[in-house]
Motif scaffolding. Structure first.
Motif, mmCIF file in Angstrom:
data_model
loop_
_atom_site.group_PDB
_atom_site.id
_atom_site.type_symbol
_atom_site.label_atom_id
_atom_site.label_comp_id
_atom_site.label_asym_id
_atom_site.label_seq_id
_atom_site.Cartn_x
_atom_site.Cartn_y
_atom_site.Cartn_z
ATOM 1 N N VAL A 278 -6.770 12.890 -4.452
ATOM 2 C CA VAL A 278 -6.231 11.447 -3.948
ATOM 3 C C VAL A 278 -6.731 11.126 -2.824
ATOM 4 O O VAL A 278 -6.608 11.757 -1.787
ATOM 5 N N VAL A 279 -7.358 9.867 -2.794
ATOM 6 C CA VAL A 279 -8.037 9.438 -1.682
ATOM 7 C C VAL A 279 -7.819 8.128 -1.146
ATOM 8 O O VAL A 279 -7.532 7.119 -2.156
ATOM 9 N N ASP A 280 -7.198 7.699 0.091
ATOM 10 C CA ASP A 280 -6.774 6.623 0.584
ATOM 11 C C ASP A 280 -8.155 5.896 0.879
ATOM 12 O O ASP A 280 -8.826 6.369 1.860
ATOM 13 N N GLY B 176 0.660 -1.019 -0.132
ATOM 14 C CA GLY B 176 -0.053 0.022 -0.056
ATOM 15 C C GLY B 176 0.659 1.243 0.018
ATOM 16 O O GLY B 176 0.615 2.218 -0.661
ATOM 17 N N MET B 177 1.775 1.233 0.696
ATOM 18 C CA MET B 177 2.870 2.543 0.745
ATOM 19 C C MET B 177 3.544 2.667 -0.319
ATOM 20 O O MET B 177 3.584 3.820 -1.039
ATOM 21 N N GLN C 27 -3.806 26.844 -3.296
ATOM 22 C CA GLN C 27 -3.927 26.447 -4.625
ATOM 23 C C GLN C 27 -2.916 25.218 -4.960
ATOM 24 O O GLN C 27 -1.954 25.282 -5.511
ATOM 25 N N PRO C 28 -3.360 24.183 -4.214
ATOM 26 C CA PRO C 28 -2.393 23.045 -4.205
ATOM 27 C C PRO C 28 -2.704 22.453 -5.710
ATOM 28 O O PRO C 28 -3.253 22.440 -6.706
ATOM 29 N N LYS C 29 -1.370 21.569 -5.822
ATOM 30 C CA LYS C 29 -1.456 20.791 -7.065
ATOM 31 C C LYS C 29 -2.150 19.366 -6.712
ATOM 32 O O LYS C 29 -2.921 18.879 -7.452
ATOM 33 N N VAL C 30 -2.061 18.878 -5.487
ATOM 34 C CA VAL C 30 -2.547 17.611 -5.003
ATOM 35 C C VAL C 30 -3.432 17.999 -3.555
ATOM 36 O O VAL C 30 -2.910 18.655 -2.898
ATOM 37 N N VAL C 31 -4.598 17.590 -3.295
ATOM 38 C CA VAL C 31 -5.314 17.403 -2.325
ATOM 39 C C VAL C 31 -5.459 15.899 -1.796
ATOM 40 O O VAL C 31 -5.678 14.936 -2.824
ATOM 41 N N TYR C 32 -5.165 15.595 -0.534
ATOM 42 C CA TYR C 32 -5.033 14.092 -0.177
ATOM 43 C C TYR C 32 -5.605 13.969 1.084
ATOM 44 O O TYR C 32 -5.651 14.961 2.150
ATOM 45 N N GLY C 33 -6.437 12.802 1.192
ATOM 46 C CA GLY C 33 -7.198 12.489 2.225
ATOM 47 C C GLY C 33 -7.447 11.018 2.310
ATOM 48 O O GLY C 33 -7.154 10.467 1.482
ATOM 49 N N GLU C 34 -7.803 10.544 3.677
ATOM 50 C CA GLU C 34 -8.402 9.260 3.610
ATOM 51 C C GLU C 34 -9.899 9.170 4.020
ATOM 52 O O GLU C 34 -10.403 9.910 4.798
ATOM 53 N N THR C 35 -10.664 8.457 3.396
ATOM 54 C CA THR C 35 -12.210 8.468 3.654
ATOM 55 C C THR C 35 -12.385 8.201 5.259
ATOM 56 O O THR C 35 -13.432 8.844 5.436
ATOM 57 N N LEU D 190 -14.113 7.334 -6.605
ATOM 58 C CA LEU D 190 -14.053 7.649 -7.941
ATOM 59 C C LEU D 190 -15.563 8.553 -8.494
ATOM 60 O O LEU D 190 -15.680 9.381 -9.317
ATOM 61 N N GLU D 191 -16.602 7.831 -8.047
ATOM 62 C CA GLU D 191 -18.068 8.298 -8.252
ATOM 63 C C GLU D 191 -18.467 9.495 -7.489
ATOM 64 O O GLU D 191 -19.207 10.079 -7.880
ATOM 65 N N LEU D 192 -17.275 9.912 -6.593
ATOM 66 C CA LEU D 192 -17.846 10.932 -5.797
ATOM 67 C C LEU D 192 -16.883 12.353 -5.774
ATOM 68 O O LEU D 192 -16.690 13.310 -5.232
ATOM 69 N N GLY D 193 -15.970 12.032 -6.954
ATOM 70 C CA GLY D 193 -15.090 12.955 -7.288
ATOM 71 C C GLY D 193 -13.483 12.756 -7.341
ATOM 72 O O GLY D 193 -12.747 13.783 -7.533
ATOM 73 N N ALA D 194 -13.161 11.803 -6.727
ATOM 74 C CA ALA D 194 -11.870 11.713 -6.501
ATOM 75 C C ALA D 194 -11.319 11.404 -7.864
ATOM 76 O O ALA D 194 -11.726 10.814 -8.895
ATOM 77 N N ASP D 195 -9.838 11.648 -8.203
ATOM 78 C CA ASP D 195 -9.079 11.446 -9.294
ATOM 79 C C ASP D 195 -8.549 10.031 -9.229
ATOM 80 O O ASP D 195 -8.312 9.537 -10.215
ATOM 81 N N VAL D 196 -7.915 9.828 -8.074
ATOM 82 C CA VAL D 196 -7.148 8.593 -7.871
ATOM 83 C C VAL D 196 -7.568 8.159 -6.495
ATOM 84 O O VAL D 196 -7.536 8.799 -5.607
ATOM 85 N N VAL D 197 -7.598 6.621 -6.446
ATOM 86 C CA VAL D 197 -8.108 5.879 -5.224
ATOM 87 C C VAL D 197 -6.694 5.105 -5.044
ATOM 88 O O VAL D 197 -6.311 4.351 -5.773
ATOM 89 N N VAL D 198 -6.089 5.242 -3.780
ATOM 90 C CA VAL D 198 -5.058 4.347 -3.322
ATOM 91 C C VAL D 198 -5.483 3.500 -2.291
ATOM 92 O O VAL D 198 -6.326 3.901 -1.414
ATOM 93 N N GLU D 199 -4.876 2.396 -2.050
ATOM 94 C CA GLU D 199 -5.254 1.320 -1.187
ATOM 95 C C GLU D 199 -4.072 0.377 -0.616
ATOM 96 O O GLU D 199 -3.458 0.021 -1.677
ATOM 97 N N SER D 200 -4.197 0.266 0.424
ATOM 98 C CA SER D 200 -3.372 -0.943 1.011
ATOM 99 C C SER D 200 -4.344 -2.334 0.548
ATOM 100 O O SER D 200 -5.331 -2.689 1.186
ATOM 101 N N ALA D 201 -4.132 -3.003 -0.478
ATOM 102 C CA ALA D 201 -4.620 -4.167 -0.672
ATOM 103 C C ALA D 201 -4.341 -5.384 -0.013
ATOM 104 O O ALA D 201 -5.287 -6.393 0.024
ATOM 105 N N THR D 202 -3.526 -5.307 1.024
ATOM 106 C CA THR D 202 -2.994 -6.143 2.044
ATOM 107 C C THR D 202 -4.414 -6.330 2.811
ATOM 108 O O THR D 202 -4.417 -7.441 3.342
#
Length: 393
Positions: free
Chosen positions: A180-182, A84-85, A146-154, A194-206
């Motif tokens: 980007v959303v974890d 995931g990391m 005015q960021p390039k990226v916004v990052y959060g965890e659901t 992705l259906e709520l507006g995120a551009d990328v979803v990242v996950e620990s598939a572990t």
């Protein structure tokens, strides 16, 4: 010499059609004209010729992740990583450079926090932090910086506070930022960012995606093929590719994903209500309860299921929580989450051990906190186990 003898490079041309994907446990594949054209034209991103770039077993897992997220067609718009990391770091470094700004949640996974506090600034990026559940703060900081990226965890760990994904996505896109959303804690069973507006979803598939505590892997999913290709180039360069056997275990785990999550989420909701009546417990934190501080956001972001993570705060502080943890017989004292077994941990000596007591309090982590990742044992067995652990001297 027999011209029909077995040639290793021809193994993948079999005309058999297996029900499950074979494990292509090979580093390299026989080259052909298409592979050469891809190498010379696109840098080898698309054809199968070397496992660090592409592998059919890894591709099968990627397609399944994309399907769960509604992120792409049969080819998939997902990438599978060694962890995931690896997915999180590769994605962020692909999108952020020197001079760029990231607006990120203050409540993030510990190693993600290190990445945001140390590694991205070392690369010349500025990182601004906001409380995950403070939507007004998100809007203000995004508009100001005015960021390039916004990052959060659901869902934050272990407080289980929510980011209002549609609202933050709108604010990010208004200034041209990528969101980007974890989604590790929530999983695509509960919400599909992705259906709520995120551009990328990242996950620990572990965790819940693989679901059996036997593989380490990560995933990044997007609907933007150009963005996917940019992240893939970094994946290849940094070498965070998934092993084919690990990818097969991930694929196999995802075949029971919906059944597992349905049961674990149901049990978590039932157990949360039962534990709210226990004298040993001071507070129950579960997104599906009406007393959750983000209940209104939960109804928008996770309307059908509130997850399989449950946090409780015991009377008696961390010492009591640690003693209860050691007396469990059904729940397993362990880090990580998302397995078929219930995993229980105390943040003060595991996920947030590097914080002082004051820092944990400031982050909303109360003394006596137990974090539970609910498995498949059922609420009655888990309640009985917790009760005996509360009562045993």
């Amino acid at each position: 010499m027999d011209q029909n003898r077995y040639r290793p490079g021809r193994a993948h041309t079999s005309r058999t059609y297996p029900v499950i994907p074979p494990i292509y446990q090979t580093t390299t594949f026989e080259l052909d004209d298409r592979a050469y054209a891809d190498i010379q034209g696109e840098g080898g991103l698309h054809e199968t010729w070397y496992t660090r770039f592409n592998n059919p077993t890894v591709d099968a897992a990627a397609a399944e992740v994309a399907r769960l997220h509604g992120g792409g067609d049969e080819a998939g718009h997902s990438l599978i990583f060694a962890s995931g990391m690896a997915a999180i770091a590769t994605t962020l470094v692909s999108l952020v450079g020197a001079g760029d700004t990231v607006v990120a949640a203050r409540q993030t996974y510990g190693d993600t926090d290190d990445l945001l506090r140390r590694d991205l600034p070392a690369l010349g990026a500025t990182v601004v932090r906001v409380d995950a559940h403070d939507t007004d703060a998100w809007r203000t900081m995004i508009a100001e910086h005015q960021p390039k990226v916004v990052y959060g965890e659901t869902l934050s760990n272990p407080q289980l506070r929510l980011v209002d994904l549609p609202a933050v996505a709108e604010a990010a896109h208004a200034v041209g930022a990528r969101f980007v959303v974890d989604n590790t804690f929530a999983t695509p069973y509960c919400t599909r960012p992705l259906e709520l507006g995120a551009d990328v979803v990242v996950e620990s598939a572990t965790k819940f995606l693989a679901g059996h505590s036997d593989v380490v892997a990560g995933a990044a999913t997007t609907r933007d093929p150009a963005l996917l290709e940019e992240v893939q180039r970094r994946l290849i360069t940094f070498g965070g590719c998934a092993d084919p056997h690990a990818a097969f275990l991930l694929w196999r785990g995802m075949r029971t994903f919906r059944v597992r999550l349905a049961e674990s989420c149901r049990t978590a909701a039932a157990l949360a209500d039962l534990l709210a009546k226990e004298p040993a417990i001071r507070d129950v934190i579960y997104p599906g309860r009406n007393d959750h501080p983000d209940a209104a956001v939960v109804r928008r972001v996770m309307p059908d299921a509130a997850g399989a993570m449950l946090t409780v705060v015991l009377h008696g502080g961390d010492e009591r929580a640690g003693a209860v943890l050691r007396r469990l017989r059904v729940g397993v004292e362990a880090t990580s989450l998302g397995g078929v077994e219930t995993l229980v941990s105390t943040p003060f000596n595991s996920s947030h051990f590097n914080m002082t007591d004051e820092e944990r309090l400031a982050a909303g982590i109360q003394p006596g906190t137990l974090r539970l990742s609910i498995g498949l044992e059922g609420e009655e067995a888990l309640l009985a186990d917790l009760r005996q652990a509360f009562d045993t001297p």
